[in-house]
Design a protein around this motif. Structure first.
Motif, PDB file in Angstrom:
ATOM      1  N   GLU A 155       0.539  -1.411  -0.422  1.00 48.42           N
ATOM      2  CA  GLU A 155      -0.086   0.175  -0.333  1.00 48.42           C
ATOM      3  C   GLU A 155       0.912   1.271  -0.108  1.00 48.42           C
ATOM      4  O   GLU A 155       0.625   2.316  -0.906  1.00 48.42           O
ATOM      5  N   GLY A 156       1.649   1.349   0.943  1.00 45.54           N
ATOM      6  CA  GLY A 156       2.842   2.179   0.690  1.00 45.54           C
ATOM      7  C   GLY A 156       3.100   2.576  -0.650  1.00 45.54           C
ATOM      8  O   GLY A 156       3.485   3.124  -0.701  1.00 45.54           O
ATOM      9  N   PHE A 157       4.277   1.890  -1.146  1.00 43.94           N
ATOM     10  CA  PHE A 157       4.235   1.877  -2.759  1.00 43.94           C
ATOM     11  C   PHE A 157       2.926   2.140  -3.677  1.00 43.94           C
ATOM     12  O   PHE A 157       3.898   3.093  -4.213  1.00 43.94           O
ATOM     13  N   ARG A 158       1.935   1.848  -3.083  1.00 47.15           N
ATOM     14  CA  ARG A 158       1.090   2.450  -4.315  1.00 47.15           C
ATOM     15  C   ARG A 158       0.822   3.543  -4.680  1.00 47.15           C
ATOM     16  O   ARG A 158       0.113   4.444  -5.314  1.00 47.15           O
ATOM     17  N   ARG A 159       0.933   4.216  -2.791  1.00 47.38           N
ATOM     18  CA  ARG A 159       0.659   5.577  -2.453  1.00 47.38           C
ATOM     19  C   ARG A 159       1.641   6.141  -2.925  1.00 47.38           C
ATOM     20  O   ARG A 159       0.897   7.605  -3.271  1.00 47.38           O
ATOM     21  N   ARG A 160       2.213   5.918  -2.473  1.00 44.76           N
ATOM     22  CA  ARG A 160       3.896   7.059  -2.561  1.00 44.76           C
ATOM     23  C   ARG A 160       4.767   6.953  -3.610  1.00 44.76           C
ATOM     24  O   ARG A 160       6.108   7.431  -4.174  1.00 44.76           O
ATOM     25  N   GLY A 161       5.086   5.795  -3.708  1.00 47.53           N
ATOM     26  CA  GLY A 161       5.700   5.187  -5.147  1.00 47.53           C
ATOM     27  C   GLY A 161       7.768   5.245  -4.844  1.00 47.53           C
ATOM     28  O   GLY A 161       7.498   4.475  -3.962  1.00 47.53           O
ATOM     29  N   ASP A 162       8.251   6.101  -5.529  1.00 49.59           N
ATOM     30  CA  ASP A 162       9.625   6.398  -4.850  1.00 49.59           C
ATOM     31  C   ASP A 162       9.836   6.550  -4.086  1.00 49.59           C
ATOM     32  O   ASP A 162      10.522   6.407  -3.714  1.00 49.59           O
ATOM     33  N   GLU A 163       9.153   7.575  -3.306  1.00 47.63           N
ATOM     34  CA  GLU A 163       8.873   8.125  -2.056  1.00 47.63           C
ATOM     35  C   GLU A 163       8.908   7.441  -0.848  1.00 47.63           C
ATOM     36  O   GLU A 163      10.124   7.034   0.132  1.00 47.63           O
ATOM     37  N   TRP A 164       8.175   6.377  -0.794  1.00 45.88           N
ATOM     38  CA  TRP A 164       8.073   5.102  -0.335  1.00 45.88           C
ATOM     39  C   TRP A 164       9.717   4.389  -0.493  1.00 45.88           C
ATOM     40  O   TRP A 164      10.264   3.639   1.064  1.00 45.88           O
ATOM     41  N   ALA A 165      10.143   4.252  -1.524  1.00 45.46           N
ATOM     42  CA  ALA A 165      11.229   3.091  -2.041  1.00 45.46           C
ATOM     43  C   ALA A 165      11.889   3.986  -0.617  1.00 45.46           C
ATOM     44  O   ALA A 165      13.534   2.870  -0.142  1.00 45.46           O
ATOM     45  N   ALA A 166      12.530   4.887  -0.753  1.00 39.92           N
ATOM     46  CA  ALA A 166      12.992   6.063  -0.764  1.00 39.92           C
ATOM     47  C   ALA A 166      13.160   6.233   0.844  1.00 39.92           C
ATOM     48  O   ALA A 166      14.145   5.756   1.540  1.00 39.92           O
ATOM     49  N   ALA A 167      12.029   6.008   1.847  1.00 41.41           N
ATOM     50  CA  ALA A 167      12.017   6.738   2.934  1.00 41.41           C
ATOM     51  C   ALA A 167      12.596   4.723   3.204  1.00 41.41           C
ATOM     52  O   ALA A 167      12.958   4.145   4.630  1.00 41.41           O
ATOM     53  N   ALA A 168      11.748   3.660   2.982  1.00 44.43           N
ATOM     54  CA  ALA A 168      11.832   2.334   3.456  1.00 44.43           C
ATOM     55  C   ALA A 168      12.930   1.747   3.428  1.00 44.43           C
ATOM     56  O   ALA A 168      13.554   1.234   4.420  1.00 44.43           O
ATOM     57  N   SER A 169      13.617   2.282   2.688  1.00 43.06           N
ATOM     58  CA  SER A 169      15.126   1.000   2.258  1.00 43.06           C
ATOM     59  C   SER A 169      16.084   2.100   3.557  1.00 43.06           C
ATOM     60  O   SER A 169      17.233   0.919   3.882  1.00 43.06           O
ATOM     61  N   VAL A 170      15.734   2.898   4.220  1.00 39.35           N
ATOM     62  CA  VAL A 170      16.466   3.694   5.124  1.00 39.35           C
ATOM     63  C   VAL A 170      15.707   3.278   6.722  1.00 39.35           C
ATOM     64  O   VAL A 170      16.998   3.840   7.777  1.00 39.35           O
ATOM     65  N   TRP A 171      14.696   3.382   6.396  1.00 36.49           N
ATOM     66  CA  TRP A 171      13.673   4.150   7.937  1.00 36.49           C
ATOM     67  C   TRP A 171      14.708   2.761   8.986  1.00 36.49           C
ATOM     68  O   TRP A 171      14.440   3.289  10.697  1.00 36.49           O
TER      69      TRP A 171
END
Length: 342
Positions: A155-171
């Motif tokens: 759902e995060g990727f569906r809503r926020r796309g690349d922003e989600w991927a960037a945040a999830a990789s470092v969170w």
């Protein structure tokens, strides 16, 4: 006998007929051949006499208040990834509590995903802040962080796309480091708050200088930063010098607002009756607004104050005295005067 026949008979017998047509657009046929219409609208004080704040605080205090407002806005104009990282910090606290209660990695049903993905992080105030156990005492948190990301990933990727991927990789690593430092969501690292304030002041220096002047800005910018860091209240002691005044709105402005709020009107002379008018409404202002409305093609305005008797207005009019009867008489005389002019 049809409606028009009944109206003709009523006028022939009484000389005048008064009809309450409620929403007139639903009963347009009733107004065919009418001499006059009274359209009722509700009184809104802000349209007639808005309340204005008069700020008598010293310029340096006004500058501090301006900086507070700018800082609040700036704090929520983060880069998208920073906003998302803060959001994940908040939500992980809630995830942790839910998982500790039932042991389910998914915590809640999938239909709750809208809540988990809500970006209204500002609604989660201090009362909602939940402390994580120290990571050194809870090695299972590493795995739980990964479960949390997997729970939200699709759902995060569906809503926020690349922003989600960037945040999830470092969170996950970022959240662990912050937890080891004892920092809650939104808390600054040691020294980070000082740097953040300095960066903020640098960003708005040009706007502040233009708004307040170079001398005032240079003299007080650091005092504001120091007070914010220490949690000092610079504005509270000056609240008593902010006054509120009531300034009547110009008659032409009120008339334009009233006319715009009426919508489509019947093709007969129209008097605007302002219902529940404040007793503080000056007759001189009502008269001036009426003159302006006549310039707009209407027949004028009549102010009707809020009266308890309006609940039984019809019965009250039959009695010889009372406020409702007096108001009805004034309205009738006003309408009669208008009819003589149209």
């Amino acid at each position: 006998m049809g409606t028009q026949g009944l109206l003709a008979a009523a006028r022939a017998e009484n000389g005048a007929a008064i009809i309450d047509s409620s929403m007139w657009t639903q009963h347009e046929h009733v107004l065919e051949g009418a001499d006059f219409a009274v359209v009722v609208t509700r009184h809104r004080a802000r349209d007639w006499y808005p309340i204005t704040a008069v700020d008598r605080r010293p310029d340096w205090v006004c500058l501090m208040a301006w900086l507070d407002g700018k800082c609040e806005t700036d704090a929520w104009e983060r880069r998208p990834t920073e906003e998302l990282l803060l959001f994940l910090d908040w939500r992980f606290d809630h995830y942790l509590v839910g998982r500790e209660m039932d042991g389910d990695p998914a915590v809640y049903d999938r239909e709750d995903i809208d809540w988990w993905c809500s970006q209204e992080v500002r609604e989660l105030g201090e009362d909602d802040e939940l402390a994580l156990p120290a990571a050194v005492d809870a090695p299972h948190l590493d795995g739980w962080r990964q479960d949390f990301l997997r729970f939200l990933d699709a759902e995060g990727f569906r809503r926020r796309g690349d922003e989600w991927a960037a945040a999830a990789s470092v969170w996950a690593q970022r959240n662990k480091e912050r937890n080891l430092l004892g920092l809650g969501p939104g808390d600054a690292k040691p020294g980070e708050e000082v740097a953040r304030r300095a960066s903020f002041l640098d960003r708005i220096a040009g706007e502040a200088t233009k708004e307040w002047g170079q001398m005032l800005w240079q003299e007080h910018r650091q005092a504001w930063a120091n007070a914010r860091l220490a949690g000092d209240d610079l504005l509270g002691p000056w609240q008593h010098v902010i006054e509120t005044v009531v300034v009547p709105e110009p008659a032409d402005v009120v008339a334009q607002v009233l006319a715009a709020g009426l919508g489509r009107l019947p093709e007969v002379p129209v008097l605007v009756a302002v219902n529940h008018a404040s007793r503080n409404l000056a007759q001189s202002q009502v008269t001036a607004v009426g003159d302006e409305l006549r310039g707009l093609g209407l027949a004028g305005v009549f102010a009707m104050p809020a009266l308890k008797q309006f609940g039984q207005f019809g019965q009250q009019l039959l009695r010889p005295g009372g406020e409702a009867a007096a108001l009805g008489n004034r309205l009738a005389r006003y309408v009669g005067g208008v009819l003589r002019r149209v």
